[in-house]
Every structure is written in C-alpha cells, then in structure tokens.
Design an enzyme around this catalytic site. Structure first.
Site, PDB file in Angstrom:
ATOM      1  N   GLU A 373       0.830  -1.222   0.000  1.00  0.00           N
ATOM      2  CA  GLU A 373       0.000   0.000   0.000  1.00  0.00           C
ATOM      3  C   GLU A 373       0.859   1.264   0.000  1.00  0.00           C
ATOM      4  O   GLU A 373       0.475   2.279   0.601  1.00  0.00           O
ATOM      5  CB  GLU A 373      -0.962   0.007   1.191  1.00  0.00           C
TER       6      GLU A 373
HETATM    7  C1  LIG Z   1       3.378  -9.691   0.616  1.00  0.00           C
HETATM    8  C2  LIG Z   1       2.963  -8.649  -0.385  1.00  0.00           C
HETATM    9  C3  LIG Z   1       1.627  -8.467  -0.676  1.00  0.00           C
HETATM   10  C4  LIG Z   1       1.240  -7.539  -1.643  1.00  0.00           C
HETATM   11  N1  LIG Z   1      -0.071  -7.423  -1.981  1.00  0.00           N
HETATM   12  C5  LIG Z   1      -0.406  -6.666  -3.060  1.00  0.00           C
HETATM   13  C6  LIG Z   1      -1.744  -6.669  -3.578  1.00  0.00           C
HETATM   14  O1  LIG Z   1      -2.632  -7.341  -3.037  1.00  0.00           O
HETATM   15  N2  LIG Z   1      -2.012  -5.939  -4.687  1.00  0.00           N
HETATM   16  C7  LIG Z   1      -1.064  -5.194  -5.320  1.00  0.00           C
HETATM   17  O2  LIG Z   1      -1.371  -4.571  -6.326  1.00  0.00           O
HETATM   18  N3  LIG Z   1       0.205  -5.135  -4.843  1.00  0.00           N
HETATM   19  C8  LIG Z   1       0.554  -5.868  -3.743  1.00  0.00           C
HETATM   20  N4  LIG Z   1       1.850  -5.861  -3.278  1.00  0.00           N
HETATM   21  C9  LIG Z   1       2.833  -5.037  -3.974  1.00  0.00           C
HETATM   22  C10 LIG Z   1       3.315  -3.866  -3.162  1.00  0.00           C
HETATM   23  O3  LIG Z   1       2.325  -2.877  -3.087  1.00  0.00           O
HETATM   24  C11 LIG Z   1       4.620  -3.387  -3.817  1.00  0.00           C
HETATM   25  O4  LIG Z   1       5.606  -4.367  -3.527  1.00  0.00           O
HETATM   26  C12 LIG Z   1       5.056  -2.033  -3.340  1.00  0.00           C
HETATM   27  O5  LIG Z   1       4.179  -1.038  -3.798  1.00  0.00           O
HETATM   28  C13 LIG Z   1       6.477  -1.684  -3.806  1.00  0.00           C
HETATM   29  O6  LIG Z   1       6.643  -1.933  -5.166  1.00  0.00           O
HETATM   30  P1  LIG Z   1       7.915  -2.809  -5.652  1.00  0.00           P
HETATM   31  O7  LIG Z   1       7.911  -4.066  -4.867  1.00  0.00           O
HETATM   32  O8  LIG Z   1       7.853  -2.903  -7.110  1.00  0.00           O
HETATM   33  O9  LIG Z   1       9.169  -1.980  -5.204  1.00  0.00           O
HETATM   34  P2  LIG Z   1       9.816  -0.723  -5.945  1.00  0.00           P
HETATM   35  O10 LIG Z   1       8.775   0.246  -6.333  1.00  0.00           O
HETATM   36  O11 LIG Z   1      10.755  -1.197  -6.999  1.00  0.00           O
HETATM   37  O12 LIG Z   1      10.656  -0.126  -4.748  1.00  0.00           O
HETATM   38  C14 LIG Z   1      11.891  -0.678  -4.285  1.00  0.00           C
HETATM   39  C15 LIG Z   1      12.487   0.295  -3.277  1.00  0.00           C
HETATM   40  O13 LIG Z   1      12.745   1.552  -3.929  1.00  0.00           O
HETATM   41  C16 LIG Z   1      12.081   2.609  -3.286  1.00  0.00           C
HETATM   42  N5  LIG Z   1      11.570   3.545  -4.298  1.00  0.00           N
HETATM   43  C17 LIG Z   1      10.640   3.300  -5.235  1.00  0.00           C
HETATM   44  N6  LIG Z   1      10.421   4.391  -5.989  1.00  0.00           N
HETATM   45  C18 LIG Z   1      11.227   5.348  -5.511  1.00  0.00           C
HETATM   46  C19 LIG Z   1      11.464   6.700  -5.862  1.00  0.00           C
HETATM   47  N7  LIG Z   1      10.785   7.311  -6.846  1.00  0.00           N
HETATM   48  N8  LIG Z   1      12.383   7.386  -5.165  1.00  0.00           N
HETATM   49  C20 LIG Z   1      13.052   6.803  -4.156  1.00  0.00           C
HETATM   50  N9  LIG Z   1      12.870   5.528  -3.760  1.00  0.00           N
HETATM   51  C21 LIG Z   1      11.969   4.801  -4.427  1.00  0.00           C
HETATM   52  C22 LIG Z   1      10.945   1.946  -2.512  1.00  0.00           C
HETATM   53  O14 LIG Z   1      10.555   2.704  -1.403  1.00  0.00           O
HETATM   54  C23 LIG Z   1      11.587   0.628  -2.113  1.00  0.00           C
HETATM   55  O15 LIG Z   1      12.339   0.803  -0.958  1.00  0.00           O
HETATM   56  C24 LIG Z   1       2.232  -6.750  -2.282  1.00  0.00           C
HETATM   57  C25 LIG Z   1       3.579  -6.912  -1.948  1.00  0.00           C
HETATM   58  C26 LIG Z   1       3.958  -7.869  -1.037  1.00  0.00           C
HETATM   59  C27 LIG Z   1       5.421  -8.047  -0.734  1.00  0.00           C
END
Ligand SMILES: Cc1cc2nc3c(=O)[nH]c(=O)nc-3n(C[C@H](O)[C@H](O)[C@H](O)COP(=O)(O)OP(=O)(O)OC[C@H]3O[C@@H](n4cnc5c(N)ncnc54)[C@H](O)[C@@H]3O)c2cc1C
Length: 557
Positions: A373
């Site tokens: 989220e």
């Molecule tokens: C157990 C679990 C359940 C989930 N359930 C759902 C679900 O039901 N539905 C759904 O749609 N998603 C779900 N998610 C996805 C979750 O919302 C995403 O993992 C989350 O939004 C982060 O996206 P990402 O994993 O691609 O990380 P990224 O966006 O690649 O981020 C990686 C790191 O980089 C940082 N970062 C990203 N962008 C920037 C920026 N612009 N500047 C600086 N730092 C940045 C982030 O804070 C993080 O520390 C789930 C994830 C998990 C692990």
C-alpha cells in the site's frame, strides 16, 4: 465519483464484532496453530472463508448497507483492522485484499456494478484480490504494461482482451474475483475478472519472509476476454484516479495493521518483563529496560493512533480523500509497529529470538506494512510534496499557523505536550523556509527527510489534541486508545519533547548538510528555537517513569 460516507456501527455492535473475532481466534487460531501454519507456509483458506462466511462475516463491515453489508465507518474499519492484525497479520491481509479489491467498485463502479459484485461479497463471502502491481510497475504504477484491448462490434465496444502479468498479489492464488488494473486506449482502468476465466492463471504461493499465512501470487493474463460491463465505472482512464481516491482510507487500514501488530508484540513483552527476574528483580522495574524497550514504543504507537483516529473521523465527516493524512498515519503506524516488534524481541532476550514465543513471527509479519500500500519512502515523498506546496502557498505560514493553534491549546491545557508540539511546528516552518531559500528540495534525500519530519510534527500535534479531548471525556465513543486520559497526556508530553528535538536537530542537519559553506548555521539554530526546545526537555525522565508506572499498573514511587 466518491466514497459514500457510511453511518457506521453502534459502539456495542462494533464491540460485539471485535469480541466475536477474539472468540473465533482463540478457538481456531491459537499460538500453536499460528506457529505451525507459519512454519508450513500455509494459507488457512478454510478458516479465512469461515471468517468471511456466515460465522463471522468480517467482510460485511466494509460493504455498504445498501448492498447487504454492515456499512462500517472508517473508524469501525480501523478498529477491526487493528484487532485482526493482533490475531495474525497474514489472515488480516487476506481480509484486506477483499476490501482493496472491492474498493475500485465501491468508489468508481456504476450502480449496477456495485449491486452485482458488492452484494456477492457481502452475501456469499467471496474472496477478492487487488491486482495493481506488476513486475516492472511497483511504486510507479503509471509504468504498468498490462493491456486492455477493446473488442469492437458494429462500432460498439462489447468487451476487452486483457494481457499482461501482475506481481505480489494478496489472495492471488485463491480469490474468486479480481480487480485488475490494465491500460485501455483511454488510460489505466480497472476490470473485474472472475477466477477461472480462460487465459487467466496464477503463479505459485510465494515463499515470504513474513505474513506466511497470507497467499501471495503472481497473476498471468493471456488474452483474457471480459465483457464491457466489467470495466469499472464504464469509462476508460479512471483507474489511477479511482486508486488515489481510496488511498486515504486504505492506508488507514494498513496503518491499523502496524498498530495492531506492534501492540500485540508489546502485549507479549510486558507480562514477560514482570516475571523475568534478572539482577535481583523483575525487568519491568528497571528503567534501562522499560524506558528503552517498552515505553517509547507505546508512545510512538499511540501517537500514530492519534493520527489514525483523527483521519478516520474526518473521513467519516465527509472531508474528502485525505490522501496525505492517510499517508502520515500509515507511515507513523507502520514504522512504529516495526520498531515495537523489534524492541519486543530484545525485551525477551534469547527467548524472543525463538519461534516458540511468537514475537519473532510478529516481527517478520509487521515488516510488510512499510512495503505494501505504498512503501515508507513513497509515503515520505507524498507527504513532503503536499506539505511543501502548502508551505509555499501560505508563504511559509502553514506550520506557524499550526504552532499558534497548539499554543492556544497549551494555554488552556498545559499538560498535554501542546507547548512542545507547537515548538515542533515552528521549527518545521523554519526548516522548510531555510530549504526554500537555499533551494534544497532539489535533493531528493532532503525532500524525503522533510516528509519524515512533517509526519512526526503532525503526529505530535494530533496526539496533544487527542490527549486534551481524552482528559475532557470527549474522545470519539469508539476510540481504541490504549491509555487512560492522564497516561495519554503523559505520553503526549513525552512525544512532544522527542519530536520537537528531532525536528530541530534533524532539520538543522539536513539544511546545513545541503547548503554550501557560505551558510551561517547560527541563524538557523535561532530560527528553530533550539534553546527553547532544549529547555522543554525538562521533566522527560519523570514522565517516562510515570508512564511506565501506568503501563505496569503500579503506584508512582
Ligand atoms: C506480501 C505482499 C503483498 C502484496 N499485496 C499486493 C496486492 O494485493 N495488490 C497489489 O497490487 N500489490 C501488492 N503488493 C505489492 C506492493 O504494493 C509493492 O511491492 C510495493 O508497492 C512496492 O513496489 P515494488 O515491490 O515494485 O518496489 P519498488 O517500487 O521497486 O521499490 C523498491 C524500493 O525503492 C524505493 N523507491 C521506489 N520508488 C522510488 C522513488 N521514486 N524514489 C526513491 N525511492 C523509491 C521503494 O521505497 C523501495 O524501498 C504486495 C507486496 C507484497 C510483498
């Protein structure tokens, strides 16, 4: 397009619902069961379906009464989420996924779509999943590449073909119904897809660090045909707006998860500390233990609760999406929950490090709350950007105004930490102004640290206001405060001092760190009123003692 504000439950109905969840949990989800399911990495589907079935019907709380639900308010939903998280965060996530999955329909669906799907969730206990994230589109949802290609017959769009992949979807492998965000010609749009539709498959149950009782799976869509009536709202391109509209609300749910998990760790550590004898006495009587491992975490969690409750009340009052406030609540509560669970492991020493005492599981589980989220970093960015705009629009007066309002509160109630919270707001205004003059927000790190300081300062303000309300018996009737009025006031004083000092010193750190050699630091230390903030630390140890006495139900020495 808006979330309708529900009337909410009567206090006694809410309490009955929470009691029913506790009763169900103690019967079906005792510690041994949780440890076993966690070790076997198993999603207890039958139990979750029972919770969403006739026996408990937890999902009814977030479905409007018009569609057969209970029409819970934001306050009700936060209380239930905190409670569920205290049982198990994986199970709570399964329930959250249905709420999230149904949200695009609740806010953006047509009347016919709401009646069609929300009623089924309420009556049949369908499990839903919310499919937004993709392998290459996480924090940046705008980068999504799942496509929705219209099928056109005689010039009319009769359906869509969905193709792409979704990643990390809660309930992904078990849901009956899915909300899927896809790129239509008109822009990102939500589609509702039934399980079993041809071309729609899911990946394996992910082997995760925590919330192992929750099913997480990738989704694959290969030319999945859906009827045009499955486009939520019937108009393409509304998807990101619909997602944004519910953030204030859904982030409160995850905030409540951080709160519930953090408290469940402390609820295990505190009784332990009264029985564990070291150096001739119980750990609970040692300041070096309580004032580091217990009391500050109670303070941080309850500060976060103040933000959650204020925001929930405002949402219920129809004040709009409150995206920034929801982000502040999520940021504070999820970070506080993580710190509390970590401290609770330390509080149990070697026992805390074993599976048997469950705290290490809570620690692994709560870790997700700073990721899903919206990650903590994305929260920092959201918060900072919004409040930076307010600072500019008001020519630097935004936080001074909040400081003046807290000074007025302090004048009528000197015991709720409002004086220190006011100093924090003024210091924040000074830091923001120095950042403007020195053009420091060009540094992303400075901008994100501002987000952090804003959250702390707004948390301190909310806590002082809530403490004042509590002392005059005016907290919301369904408030979940864990502290009695005097104790909440004590916690607000402790928090106010901590926050004022952090805002001032961290603010100085990043302004001076970002500005060149020509910057004169003395003007800034005066502008943030560092000496007044240092002076207001007086009484901190006494208040920590007082709160420890309250938490351990002992009379002050
Ligand atoms: C157990 C679990 C359940 C989930 N359930 C759902 C679900 O039901 N539905 C759904 O749609 N998603 C779900 N998610 C996805 C979750 O919302 C995403 O993992 C989350 O939004 C982060 O996206 P990402 O994993 O691609 O990380 P990224 O966006 O690649 O981020 C990686 C790191 O980089 C940082 N970062 C990203 N962008 C920037 C920026 N612009 N500047 C600086 N730092 C940045 C982030 O804070 C993080 O520390 C789930 C994830 C998990 C692990």
């Amino acid at each position: 397009m808006d979330r309708t504000v529900p009337a909410g439950l009567d206090s006694d109905i809410l309490q009955m619902t929470l009691d029913a969840i506790s009763e169900f949990a103690s019967r079906e989800l005792g510690d041994a069961v949780l440890i076993d399911l966690d070790e076997r990495d198993e999603f207890p589907e039958a139990l979750v379906r029972k919770m969403c079935g006739e026996e408990l019907g937890v999902q009814m709380l977030f479905i409007p009464e018009d569609y057969g639900g209970m029409g819970g308010s934001a306050v009700d939903v936060y209380r239930m989420c905190e409670h569920l998280a205290g049982v198990d965060l994986g199970v709570a996530t399964a329930v959250l996924a249905t709420a999230l999955g149904s949200d695009p329909i609740s806010v953006g669906g047509t009347e016919e779509q709401r009646a069609r799907w929300l009623s089924r969730i309420a009556e049949d206990g369908l499990l839903m999943a919310y499919g937004a994230t993709e392998p290459q589109a996480g924090s940046d949802l705008g980068a999504l590449s799942t496509t929705a290609v219209p099928t056109v017959e005689d010039g009319v769009v009769t359906g869509y073909s969905l193709t792409g992949a979704k990643q990390w979807i809660s309930n992904g492998g078990v849901a009956d119904l899915y909300s899927v965000l896809a790129l239509a010609p008109g822009g990102p749009s939500w589609f509702v897809v039934e399980q079993g539709t041809e071309g729609f498959t899911h990946g394996k149950h992910e082997d995760k660090h925590g919330i192992r009782l929750s099913n997480t799976a990738a989704l694959f869509l290969d030319d999945v045909r859906v009827d045009a009536s499955c486009l939520v709202g019937g108009i393409e391109g509304q998807g990101l707006v619909q997602a944004q509209l519910v953030f204030g609300y859904t982030r409160l749910m995850v905030a409540a998860f951080g709160l519930g998990a953090g408290w469940s760790a402390l609820d295990r550590a505190m009784p332990y500390s009264t029985e564990r004898i070291q150096a001739g006495g119980p750990l609970s009587e040692k300041q070096g233990y309580t004032h580091k491992l217990i009391v500050p975490h109670v303070v941080r969690l309850e500060a976060a609760r103040s933000c959650i409750e204020e925001t929930a009340e405002r949402l219920d009052g129809g004040e709009g999406a409150l995206t920034t406030e929801g982000a502040i609540a999520k940021y504070l509560a999820s970070e506080a929950g993580n710190l509390a669970a970590d401290a609770a492991i330390q509080a149990l020493g070697g026992y805390g490090y074993t599976h048997e005492y469950l705290i290490e599981k809570i620690r692994r589980d709560v870790r997700i709350t700073t990721i899903y989220e919206g990650t903590s970093e994305i929260m920092e960015m959201t918060i900072a950007r919004d409040r930076w705009q307010q600072h500019l629009k008001t020519r630097g007066d935004w936080y001074h105004e909040r400081g003046r309002s807290l000074e007025a509160l302090h004048a009528s109630r000197a015991d709720v930490g409002a004086g220190a919270a006011a100093l924090a707001q003024h210091a924040l205004a000074a830091v923001l102004e120095a950042c403007r003059v020195e053009r420091l927000t060009r540094n992303q790190h400075v901008l994100f640290r501002i987000g952090h300081l804003v959250a702390l300062a707004e948390g301190a303000a909310a806590m002082s206001r809530q403490a004042a309300r509590s002392l005059s018996g005016a907290l919301h009737a369904k408030s979940g405060s864990r502290l009695e009025p005097e104790a909440l006031a004590t916690a607000a004083r402790i928090n106010g001092r901590d926050v004022a000092l952090t805002v001032a010193t961290e603010g100085i750190r990043w302004v001076i760190g970002g500005a060149g050699d020509s910057f004169d630091p003395r003007g800034l230390t005066d502008a943030v009123a560092l000496s007044a903030i240092a002076a207001c630390q007086a009484g901190q140890i006494e208040d920590l003692d007082r709160l420890a006495d309250h938490l351990y139900r002992r009379s002050p020495t």
